[in-house]
Design an enzyme around this catalytic site. Structure first.
Site, PDB file in Angstrom:
ATOM      1  N   GLU A   2      85.235  43.330 -17.788  1.00  0.00           N
ATOM      2  CA  GLU A   2      84.537  44.610 -17.869  1.00  0.00           C
ATOM      3  C   GLU A   2      83.208  44.517 -17.123  1.00  0.00           C
ATOM      4  O   GLU A   2      82.336  45.359 -17.281  1.00  0.00           O
ATOM      5  CB  GLU A   2      84.329  45.062 -19.315  1.00  0.00           C
ATOM      6  CG  GLU A   2      83.538  44.171 -20.220  1.00  0.00           C
ATOM      7  CD  GLU A   2      83.375  44.776 -21.606  1.00  0.00           C
ATOM      8  OE1 GLU A   2      82.296  45.324 -21.876  1.00  0.00           O
ATOM      9  OE2 GLU A   2      84.314  44.718 -22.415  1.00  0.00           O
TER      10      GLU A   2
ATOM     11  N   CYS B  79      87.479  43.351 -24.011  1.00  0.00           N
ATOM     12  CA  CYS B  79      87.530  41.886 -24.040  1.00  0.00           C
ATOM     13  C   CYS B  79      88.925  41.285 -24.027  1.00  0.00           C
ATOM     14  O   CYS B  79      89.065  40.064 -24.124  1.00  0.00           O
ATOM     15  CB  CYS B  79      86.772  41.377 -25.266  1.00  0.00           C
ATOM     16  SG  CYS B  79      85.041  41.855 -25.299  1.00  0.00           S
TER      17      CYS B  79
ATOM     18  N   HIS C  10      89.621  36.098 -30.765  1.00  0.00           N
ATOM     19  CA  HIS C  10      88.468  36.645 -30.061  1.00  0.00           C
ATOM     20  C   HIS C  10      87.233  36.414 -30.926  1.00  0.00           C
ATOM     21  O   HIS C  10      87.303  36.443 -32.152  1.00  0.00           O
ATOM     22  CB  HIS C  10      88.656  38.137 -29.778  1.00  0.00           C
ATOM     23  CG  HIS C  10      87.477  38.715 -29.060  1.00  0.00           C
ATOM     24  ND1 HIS C  10      87.017  38.189 -27.866  1.00  0.00           N
ATOM     25  CD2 HIS C  10      86.631  39.742 -29.382  1.00  0.00           C
ATOM     26  CE1 HIS C  10      85.949  38.870 -27.476  1.00  0.00           C
ATOM     27  NE2 HIS C  10      85.697  39.807 -28.376  1.00  0.00           N
TER      28      HIS C  10
END
Length: 349
Positions: free
Chosen positions: A82, A114, A238
């Site tokens: 991103e 992400c 994550h």
């Protein structure tokens, strides 16, 4: 599905770091409370000559070193981020040319907050398993930004990892047993065109966003594979901060021996699209034949990709063919807040 897996992997991190204390001092905040709340002690900072493209190229070259394949046999290059350097000019084309693939390659830049890197891995799995190509490369990388004084400033970091996916059994470092995804429209984090910094929903980024998707994808993956946490040697999730990662791991029933190698955020910060790929690379660096790895990414907006992976006996041959993630973590130089502002271009006239 034809058996596919990882034939090469590589990572890259900037050497610069800034401690949470340094940021907190600039804003008159309680550093210890912030470190305890986020489980983040310091983060990586890209130098003035580093961006998502340069990090992706370094990671890709290391992945090639471990794979031993001819880069001209790679049929696809996908870069998930991103923070692509250009709004209009693909990072994937830069990476493909830099690692000397053939011009006869399909390439694209991917975005899904992400989890763009793991989305790229899934795309590579599909292309290779279909027989369209022998090898495909996916990179997850970011040089994330947080507004000055915002909570994100303590975590938004830089780094990335690259994976070459192939289908020749004798070349596999690790094989994919399965993958599973869970996606909804959940506005927990966003940035509009021309805005310098993202906005986020604060506490809303937790239960209805991160935890809902990560836990749903994890449970869906285990149900699909008919497994439990006891079937896995390692896991990685994550990690927007260390607190969320640890909570997700413990809620699912994983123990410290399973989640420790995947957790990099306390020493690195949140590398966004690079977070899970980097955590997985560190696990692979410490793996042995037969180890089973459980992987779940997360991207705001929102979605999660899960993977069930088994390490092959080739892993011992390739680990030392490129610098390990742990070695990169140890190569660091601390900077103060003024230098950080300069390197990140946060002083605007």
């Amino acid at each position: 599905m034809k058996e596919v897996g990882i034939v090469g992997y590589g990572s890259d991190l900037p050497k610069y770091r800034i401690k949470a204390e340094e940021i907190a001092k600039a804003w008159g905040k309680d550093a210890e409370a912030i470190k305890k709340g986020l489980v983040v002690n310091e983060k990586s900072v890209p130098g003035p000559d580093e961006d998502s493209a340069t990090i992706a190229v370094q990671a890709a070259r290391r992945a090639l070193s471990r794979s031993g394949i001819n880069p001209k046999n790679i049929g696809a290059v996908y870069v998930g981020s991103e923070s692509h350097p250009y709004a209009v000019k693909p990072t994937s084309g830069i990476v493909a040319e830099a690692v000397c693939t053939s011009p006869e390659v399909t390439a694209a830049d991917l975005e899904f907050a992400c989890k763009a890197g793991t989305a790229g891995i899934q795309m590579c799995m599909g292309l290779v398993s279909s027989g369209m190509m022998d090898y495909a490369m996916a990179v997850g990388v970011d040089t994330a930004q947080g507004a000055p004084g915002d909570a994100l400033e303590y975590t938004a970091a830089a780094g990335g990892a690259a994976y070459i996916i192939g289908g020749k059994k004798e070349e596999l470092i690790a094989k994919f047993n399965g993958t599973y995804s869970y996606t909804t429209d959940t506005p927990d984090f966003w940035r509009r065109e021309h805005e310098h910094y993202p906005k986020h929903g604060g506490r809303f980024t937790g239960e209805p966003a991160y935890f809902r998707h990560v836990l749903s994808a994890a449970k869906g993956m285990m149900e699909k594979m008919d497994t439990t946490t006891k079937d896995y040697d390692y896991c990685v999730f994550h990690q927007p901060n260390g607190k969320f990662y640890l909570s997700a791991a413990k809620q699912l029933g994983f123990n410290e021996n399973q989640y420790r190698y995947g957790l990099l955020t306390p020493y690195l910060g949140n590398t966004y699209s690079g977070a899970v790929p980097l955590g997985l690379s560190n696990i692979l660096d410490h793996s042995k034949t037969g180890d089973r790895i459980f992987v779940v990414s997360y991207g705001s907006g929102a979605g999660s990709d899960a993977f069930d992976i088994t390490v092959t006996d080739r892993i011992s041959e390739v680990i030392n063919k490129a610098v390990t993630t742990e070695e990169l973590l140890s190569r660091k130089k601390y900077i103060d807040y003024a230098v950080y502002l300069k390197y990140r271009g946060k002083i605007r006239m």
